[in-house]
Design an enzyme around this catalytic site. Structure first.
Site, PDB file in Angstrom:
ATOM      1  N   GLU A  82       0.829  -1.220   0.000  1.00 55.65           N
ATOM      2  CA  GLU A  82       0.000   0.000   0.000  1.00 55.65           C
ATOM      3  C   GLU A  82       0.857   1.262   0.000  1.00 55.65           C
ATOM      4  O   GLU A  82       1.792   1.386   0.800  1.00 55.65           O
ATOM      5  CB  GLU A  82      -0.904  -0.026   1.247  1.00 55.65           C
ATOM      6  CG  GLU A  82      -1.901   1.102   1.289  1.00 55.65           C
ATOM      7  CD  GLU A  82      -2.851   0.989   2.495  1.00 55.65           C
ATOM      8  OE1 GLU A  82      -3.071  -0.122   3.018  1.00 55.65           O
ATOM      9  OE2 GLU A  82      -3.350   2.036   2.924  1.00 55.65           O
ATOM     10  N   LYS A 260      -6.884  -1.069  11.994  1.00 57.91           N
ATOM     11  CA  LYS A 260      -6.260  -1.512  10.736  1.00 57.91           C
ATOM     12  C   LYS A 260      -5.099  -0.579  10.394  1.00 57.91           C
ATOM     13  O   LYS A 260      -4.049  -1.005   9.919  1.00 57.91           O
ATOM     14  CB  LYS A 260      -7.309  -1.532   9.613  1.00 57.91           C
ATOM     15  CG  LYS A 260      -6.832  -2.140   8.310  1.00 57.91           C
ATOM     16  CD  LYS A 260      -6.233  -1.132   7.343  1.00 57.91           C
ATOM     17  CE  LYS A 260      -5.892  -1.796   6.006  1.00 57.91           C
ATOM     18  NZ  LYS A 260      -5.175  -0.889   5.100  1.00 57.91           N
ATOM     19  N   ASP A 276       5.131 -14.067  11.816  1.00 51.93           N
ATOM     20  CA  ASP A 276       3.815 -14.613  11.489  1.00 51.93           C
ATOM     21  C   ASP A 276       2.771 -13.495  11.646  1.00 51.93           C
ATOM     22  O   ASP A 276       2.300 -13.204  12.751  1.00 51.93           O
ATOM     23  CB  ASP A 276       3.537 -15.789  12.438  1.00 51.93           C
ATOM     24  CG  ASP A 276       2.203 -16.461  12.178  1.00 51.93           C
ATOM     25  OD1 ASP A 276       1.329 -15.843  11.550  1.00 51.93           O
ATOM     26  OD2 ASP A 276       2.033 -17.605  12.634  1.00 51.93           O
ATOM     27  N   HIS A 374      -2.105  10.239  -0.610  1.00 46.04           N
ATOM     28  CA  HIS A 374      -2.057   9.091  -1.511  1.00 46.04           C
ATOM     29  C   HIS A 374      -1.818   9.506  -2.955  1.00 46.04           C
ATOM     30  O   HIS A 374      -1.457   8.679  -3.778  1.00 46.04           O
ATOM     31  CB  HIS A 374      -3.411   8.355  -1.487  1.00 46.04           C
ATOM     32  CG  HIS A 374      -3.532   7.341  -0.390  1.00 46.04           C
ATOM     33  ND1 HIS A 374      -2.914   6.125  -0.462  1.00 46.04           N
ATOM     34  CD2 HIS A 374      -4.199   7.351   0.773  1.00 46.04           C
ATOM     35  CE1 HIS A 374      -3.205   5.434   0.620  1.00 46.04           C
ATOM     36  NE2 HIS A 374      -3.986   6.155   1.390  1.00 46.04           N
TER      37      HIS A 374
HETATM   38  C1  MEV Z   1      -5.758   2.790   5.352  1.00 45.07           C
HETATM   39  O1  MEV Z   1      -4.946   1.702   4.971  1.00 45.07           O
HETATM   40  C2  MEV Z   1      -5.713   2.994   6.845  1.00 45.07           C
HETATM   41  C3  MEV Z   1      -6.701   4.033   7.379  1.00 45.07           C
HETATM   42  O2  MEV Z   1      -8.013   3.711   6.943  1.00 45.07           O
HETATM   43  C4  MEV Z   1      -6.613   4.015   8.877  1.00 45.07           C
HETATM   44  C5  MEV Z   1      -7.636   4.869   9.567  1.00 45.07           C
HETATM   45  O3  MEV Z   1      -8.724   5.082   9.009  1.00 45.07           O
HETATM   46  O4  MEV Z   1      -7.365   5.284  10.708  1.00 45.07           O
HETATM   47  C6  MEV Z   1      -6.400   5.401   6.823  1.00 45.07           C
END
Ligand code: MEV
Length: 420
Positions: A82, A260, A276, A374
């Site tokens: 990413e 995430k 892992d 991005h």
């Molecule tokens: C994207 O890979 C991760 C985000 O969605 C994390 C977040 O929303 O805090 C930008």
């Protein structure tokens, strides 16, 4: 000489120049340089890693700069598909650096192995028999790994729990093992399997599952960093980050995405070091529910100066020896860059990257939005995906950015025009 992880404008060099900067900082030999480029890695490496191998797929290795953790500078290899993740971590680490960087601690490489007992004996009686045989249980477990015991690790303790299932009740024996610098799955599973006959000989029971738990609550990393309010963008940005955190704390839909973002950083370090990733992800998300509701793994507050203080706490089952680390030579090269000497140090580094990543994401979300960061890589990705070659790629990407319209259709239109 101690390392300085500030390499101003590292991003502005070519890939080869960056590789050479790293190579000279870490005294790389020719071989290391080749491993970084996925050259000279024999097919037999992949043949022994998994079954039915038909090839390999290279991923980019990026270096996160600016990290200072417990007073030591680190350049951190990250493997991830990413865009923006490596840049975001480096940027947050730069902000944290102003107030001294990250401080972190680890509770140790203590693994919980589980043995499931099916018995009709009463719990208290089983508990009594097992407890009175604790010394023997530990002895049998440790007989499988004299090397680990010599290092000061090995099985240390036991716990006995009861779990009420739908079908029946189970008594669960936990074997508590210090796996030192290894993630320890193989070591612990071997111990558990070895214990089966002995357990069945002392308790009238059937032993069923014998497997470590990925809910690694005795392998907790705790990280803290203070992020300077001016570098974050001022008081309002700090307030907005606190609102963003509050949202994640109280809403599962947001908390999963928030976490995430943390795992973007941690998993990338884990992939770079042969760890892992699934064990770590599973443990982290379970820990996010430890108080009964799935919530944010991190916490943010404002200190008396108005700066933002971030905390992160999660289980991290990591190793720097064993598993795939010894099989795939690139892991060894990347561990040279990371320059950690224990699993504890790796956990501390990965946790710090997690907090940096999280801060970077919520700072962007609570201000200009995530797409701005991005843009340039996304535009290039898009250009490549529609078949732009050589110079066309940069031309298509810069036009997309200029037009602020980074879409597939626009990219195709621009490429067509260029080719005319
Ligand atoms: C994207 O890979 C991760 C985000 O969605 C994390 C977040 O929303 O805090 C930008």
């Amino acid at each position: 000489m101690s390392l300085n992880s500030r390499i101003p404008k590292f991003y502005s060099f070519s890939q080869e120049e960056r590789r050479n900067i790293i190579a000279s900082m870490f005294n790389f030999n020719e071989q290391d340089l080749k491993y970084l480029q996925d050259q000279e890695i024999n097919d037999s490496v992949f043949e022994v890693m998994i079954e039915n191998t038909i090839g390999k797929i290279p991923f980019p290795i990026g270096i996160a700069t600016n990290f200072k953790i417990n007073g030591k500078d680190y350049l951190i290899p990250m493997v991830i598909e990413e865009s923006s993740v490596v840049a975001a971590a480096s940027h947050a680490a730069k902000i944290a650096r102003k107030k001294g960087g990250f401080t972190a601690e680890y509770s140790g490489s203590i693994v919980i192995g589980q043995i499931q007992l099916l018995t009709s004996e009463p719990f208290e009686a089983v508990k009594q028999i097992i407890s009175s045989n604790k010394k023997k249980i530990i002895e049998i477990a440790n007989s499988t790994n004299e090397f680990l015991v010599k290092l000061g690790g090995g099985a240390k303790d036991i716990e006995i729990r009861r779990v009420k299932g739908d079908l029946r009740e189970y008594f669960i024996l936990h074997l508590i093992v210090d796996t030192k610098d290894a993630m320890g799955a193989n070591a612990v599973n071997t111990m558990l399997e070895k214990l089966q006959p002995f357990i069945e000989s002392i308790v009238d029971c059937k032993v069923l599952l014998r497997i470590l738990s990925n809910y690694a609550i005795k392998r907790i990393v705790k990280v803290k960093a203070t992020f300077d309010k001016e570098l974050l963008g001022g008081d309002e940005v700090v307030e907005n980050i606190l609102f963003a955190y509050d949202f994640a704390k109280h809403d599962v839909f947001r908390a999963v995405t928030h976490n995430k973002g943390i795992m973007n950083g941690i998993t990338a370090v884990m992939l770079a070091t042969g760890n892992d990733t699934r064990a770590i992800e599973a443990g982290a998300h379970a820990y996010a529910s430890k108080d009964g509701n799935y919530s944010s793994l991190s916490k943010f507050e404002k200190d008396e100066n108005g700066d933002l203080v971030g905390y992160l706490e999660l289980p991290l089952s990591v190793g720097i020896v064993g598993g795939a680390i010894h099989v795939h030579p690139t892991y060894k090269t990347l561990l040279k860059i990371l320059n950690v000497s224990t699993a504890e140090e790796l956990a501390i580094v990965a946790g710090s990257v997690g907090l940096a990543q999280n801060l970077a994401a919520i700072r962007a979300l609570a201000s200009e939005g995530i797409q701005a960061g991005h843009m340039s890589l996304h535009a290039r990705n898009l250009a490549v995906s529609i078949g732009a070659k050589g110079e066309e790629m940069e031309k298509v990407a810069s036009k997309l950015i200029e037009l602020k319209e980074i879409t597939y259709d626009k990219a195709l239109e621009i490429l067509k025009k260029i080719r005319k």
